[in-house]
Scaffold this motif. Sequence first.
Motif, PDB file in Angstrom:
ATOM      1  N   VAL A 126       0.781  -1.273   0.113  1.00  0.00           N
ATOM      2  CA  VAL A 126       0.065   0.068  -0.037  1.00  0.00           C
ATOM      3  C   VAL A 126       0.831   1.338   0.145  1.00  0.00           C
ATOM      4  N   ARG A 127       2.130   1.233   0.724  1.00  0.00           N
ATOM      5  CA  ARG A 127       3.128   2.300   0.744  1.00  0.00           C
ATOM      6  C   ARG A 127       3.279   2.578  -0.609  1.00  0.00           C
ATOM      7  N   MET A 128       3.820   1.663  -1.455  1.00  0.00           N
ATOM      8  CA  MET A 128       4.213   1.510  -2.720  1.00  0.00           C
ATOM      9  C   MET A 128       3.231   2.310  -3.539  1.00  0.00           C
ATOM     10  N   PHE A 129       1.999   1.973  -3.425  1.00  0.00           N
ATOM     11  CA  PHE A 129       1.001   2.535  -4.286  1.00  0.00           C
ATOM     12  C   PHE A 129       0.689   4.210  -3.918  1.00  0.00           C
ATOM     13  N   ALA A 130       0.932   4.289  -2.783  1.00  0.00           N
ATOM     14  CA  ALA A 130       0.786   5.919  -2.275  1.00  0.00           C
ATOM     15  C   ALA A 130       2.154   6.649  -2.692  1.00  0.00           C
ATOM     16  N   ALA A 131       3.111   6.007  -2.813  1.00  0.00           N
ATOM     17  CA  ALA A 131       4.578   6.876  -3.284  1.00  0.00           C
ATOM     18  C   ALA A 131       4.174   7.197  -4.833  1.00  0.00           C
ATOM     19  N   SER A 132       3.769   6.158  -5.446  1.00  0.00           N
ATOM     20  CA  SER A 132       3.531   6.299  -6.921  1.00  0.00           C
ATOM     21  C   SER A 132       2.403   7.244  -7.366  1.00  0.00           C
ATOM     22  N   ALA A 133       1.378   7.044  -6.421  1.00  0.00           N
ATOM     23  CA  ALA A 133       0.224   8.303  -6.564  1.00  0.00           C
ATOM     24  C   ALA A 133       0.711   9.594  -6.489  1.00  0.00           C
ATOM     25  N   ALA A 134       1.679   9.745  -5.693  1.00  0.00           N
ATOM     26  CA  ALA A 134       2.173  11.080  -5.373  1.00  0.00           C
ATOM     27  C   ALA A 134       3.188  11.788  -6.490  1.00  0.00           C
ATOM     28  N   GLN A 135       3.316  10.847  -7.327  1.00  0.00           N
ATOM     29  CA  GLN A 135       4.126  11.184  -8.589  1.00  0.00           C
ATOM     30  C   GLN A 135       3.452  11.336  -9.863  1.00  0.00           C
ATOM     31  N   LEU A 136       1.826  11.267  -9.771  1.00  0.00           N
ATOM     32  CA  LEU A 136       1.192  11.090 -11.082  1.00  0.00           C
ATOM     33  C   LEU A 136       1.317  12.315 -12.023  1.00  0.00           C
ATOM     34  N   PRO A 137       1.567  13.329 -11.416  1.00  0.00           N
ATOM     35  CA  PRO A 137       1.989  14.651 -12.427  1.00  0.00           C
ATOM     36  C   PRO A 137       3.049  14.376 -13.045  1.00  0.00           C
ATOM     37  N   GLN A 138       4.285  14.046 -12.438  1.00  0.00           N
ATOM     38  CA  GLN A 138       5.434  13.712 -13.074  1.00  0.00           C
ATOM     39  C   GLN A 138       5.223  12.435 -14.122  1.00  0.00           C
ATOM     40  N   LEU A 139       4.271  11.356 -13.692  1.00  0.00           N
ATOM     41  CA  LEU A 139       4.154  10.309 -14.368  1.00  0.00           C
ATOM     42  C   LEU A 139       3.601  10.638 -15.962  1.00  0.00           C
ATOM     43  N   LEU A 140       2.570  11.614 -15.656  1.00  0.00           N
ATOM     44  CA  LEU A 140       1.845  12.099 -16.886  1.00  0.00           C
ATOM     45  C   LEU A 140       2.908  12.756 -17.887  1.00  0.00           C
ATOM     46  N   ASP A 141       3.791  13.422 -17.296  1.00  0.00           N
ATOM     47  CA  ASP A 141       4.884  14.178 -18.058  1.00  0.00           C
ATOM     48  C   ASP A 141       5.888  13.176 -18.762  1.00  0.00           C
ATOM     49  N   ALA A 142       6.226  12.166 -18.035  1.00  0.00           N
ATOM     50  CA  ALA A 142       7.043  11.166 -18.516  1.00  0.00           C
ATOM     51  C   ALA A 142       6.043  10.161 -19.496  1.00  0.00           C
ATOM     52  N   TYR A 143       4.925  10.133 -19.496  1.00  0.00           N
ATOM     53  CA  TYR A 143       4.284   9.461 -20.516  1.00  0.00           C
ATOM     54  C   TYR A 143       4.136  10.257 -21.884  1.00  0.00           C
ATOM     55  N   ARG A 144       4.259  11.454 -21.519  1.00  0.00           N
ATOM     56  CA  ARG A 144       4.182  12.445 -22.798  1.00  0.00           C
ATOM     57  C   ARG A 144       5.419  12.678 -23.446  1.00  0.00           C
ATOM     58  N   THR A 145       6.297  12.643 -22.570  1.00  0.00           N
ATOM     59  CA  THR A 145       7.682  13.008 -23.272  1.00  0.00           C
ATOM     60  C   THR A 145       8.689  11.980 -23.333  1.00  0.00           C
ATOM     61  N   GLY A 146       8.394  10.749 -22.713  1.00  0.00           N
ATOM     62  CA  GLY A 146       9.318   9.777 -23.079  1.00  0.00           C
ATOM     63  C   GLY A 146      10.391   9.593 -21.759  1.00  0.00           C
ATOM     64  N   GLY A 147      10.277  10.508 -20.755  1.00  0.00           N
ATOM     65  CA  GLY A 147      11.232  10.381 -19.685  1.00  0.00           C
ATOM     66  C   GLY A 147      11.037   9.339 -18.671  1.00  0.00           C
ATOM     67  N   GLY A 148      11.258   9.658 -17.447  1.00  0.00           N
ATOM     68  CA  GLY A 148      10.969   8.603 -16.479  1.00  0.00           C
ATOM     69  C   GLY A 148      10.671   9.302 -15.271  1.00  0.00           C
ATOM     70  N   VAL A 149      10.479   8.503 -13.949  1.00  0.00           N
ATOM     71  CA  VAL A 149      10.332   8.948 -12.602  1.00  0.00           C
ATOM     72  C   VAL A 149      11.295   7.863 -11.923  1.00  0.00           C
ATOM     73  N   SER A 150      12.391   8.449 -11.346  1.00  0.00           N
ATOM     74  CA  SER A 150      13.166   7.644 -10.759  1.00  0.00           C
ATOM     75  C   SER A 150      12.930   7.082  -9.495  1.00  0.00           C
ATOM     76  N   TRP A 151      13.578   5.987  -8.925  1.00  0.00           N
ATOM     77  CA  TRP A 151      13.524   5.424  -7.823  1.00  0.00           C
ATOM     78  C   TRP A 151      13.758   6.242  -6.468  1.00  0.00           C
ATOM     79  N   GLN A 152      14.841   7.298  -6.943  1.00  0.00           N
ATOM     80  CA  GLN A 152      15.094   8.314  -5.872  1.00  0.00           C
ATOM     81  C   GLN A 152      13.785   9.250  -5.701  1.00  0.00           C
TER      82      GLN A 152
END
Length: 374
Positions: A126-152
């Motif tokens: 559940v903590r992992m889901f919350a961590a990824s949900a907090a990065q949704l704006p960055q994920l949207l940008d990555a999906y559009r540009t081909g970048g990523g969201v790092s482990w850090q």
Amino acid sequence: MSDDSNEGRGDAVADFAGRVFGSAVGALDILSIYLGDRLGWYRALAEAGQLSSTELARRTATQERYAREWLEQQAVSGILTVEETDDPDDADAAPVAASDRRFSLPAAHAEVLTDDTSLDYLAPSVRMFAASAAQLPQLLDAYRTGGGVSWQELGADAHESQGDMNRPWFDKRLAPALASVGSLHEVLSRPGAHIADVGCGHGWSTLALARAYPDARVEGFDVDQPSIEAARRHAAEAGLGEHVRFHLAGGEELAAEGRFDAAFVFEAVHDMPRPVEVLAAIRRAVRDDGQVVIMDEAVAERFAPDGDEVERYMYGFSLVVCLPDSLSSPGSVGTGTVMRQSTLEGYAREAGFSGIEELPIEGFASFRFTRLVR
């Protein structure tokens, strides 16, 4: 279009709307579990047996009104039970104040949500889901540009989650699993055997190897500094600081030829931006009569749209965690969580191995063990 066709379409729409609504309810349950986990509410209930919202708030230094709403939601969701103190047959009885209702966490639910030694401990996911949900704006940008969201960027919730999810399995099941494969156990039991754990994370797999083979020298490698620091701390707390070593380094940096008797990569190959380079380095670093074993997700042999729940779960992780992390490195192959055996075999052959062999280890969570053949 006939009335029957319209009716059938209406049923399909209603069915799918019901599915989405059910998923939304489940997502809200996940968020509520995250709150209960991180605020210490589940542990307080497990320890006390039964608490009112006032008592829960006092024990955890939180606010009663929030605690009350959460307790009621958890009861409605069937996670908690509540003591029925109102007597519906007594019209003259004064209703119990909402803040005085007493709630309990059933023992089975407590194991899943609070027992970090249980194989059924799921709060970390559940903590992992919350961590990824907090990065949704960055994920949207990555999906559009081909970048990523790092482990850090995913932060402490993700780091702790990854370690805590697998720890009970490493602590309880890794030693018997490896011992069940005679040829592997023989190599690991060599006097003074030297073992590498590549992508060790918080070091729980490394420590499990050290306990299982106390005469061996075990070294863990990872590119994430907070994880290496945590691994060293865990080793010291376990009294194994003198028996294991941890290095802030990637697997491709295993330069010493023939240094190790065995090397493991536990649930990490699919995250690696350049897995062929890492496997080639491991091949050079392990003796010709040594063993190289990969533990990764036990997904199906090939893609099919009717995949099971494990497949759905792994694809979900891939969408919001593993693939964005991998693609945050320039030039990444972008494997993703759903790494088929054919993909692993391709990486192994490109790295200089002659093929792969699935080991007869079953019932180890949702993982499979694969030996790389020279």
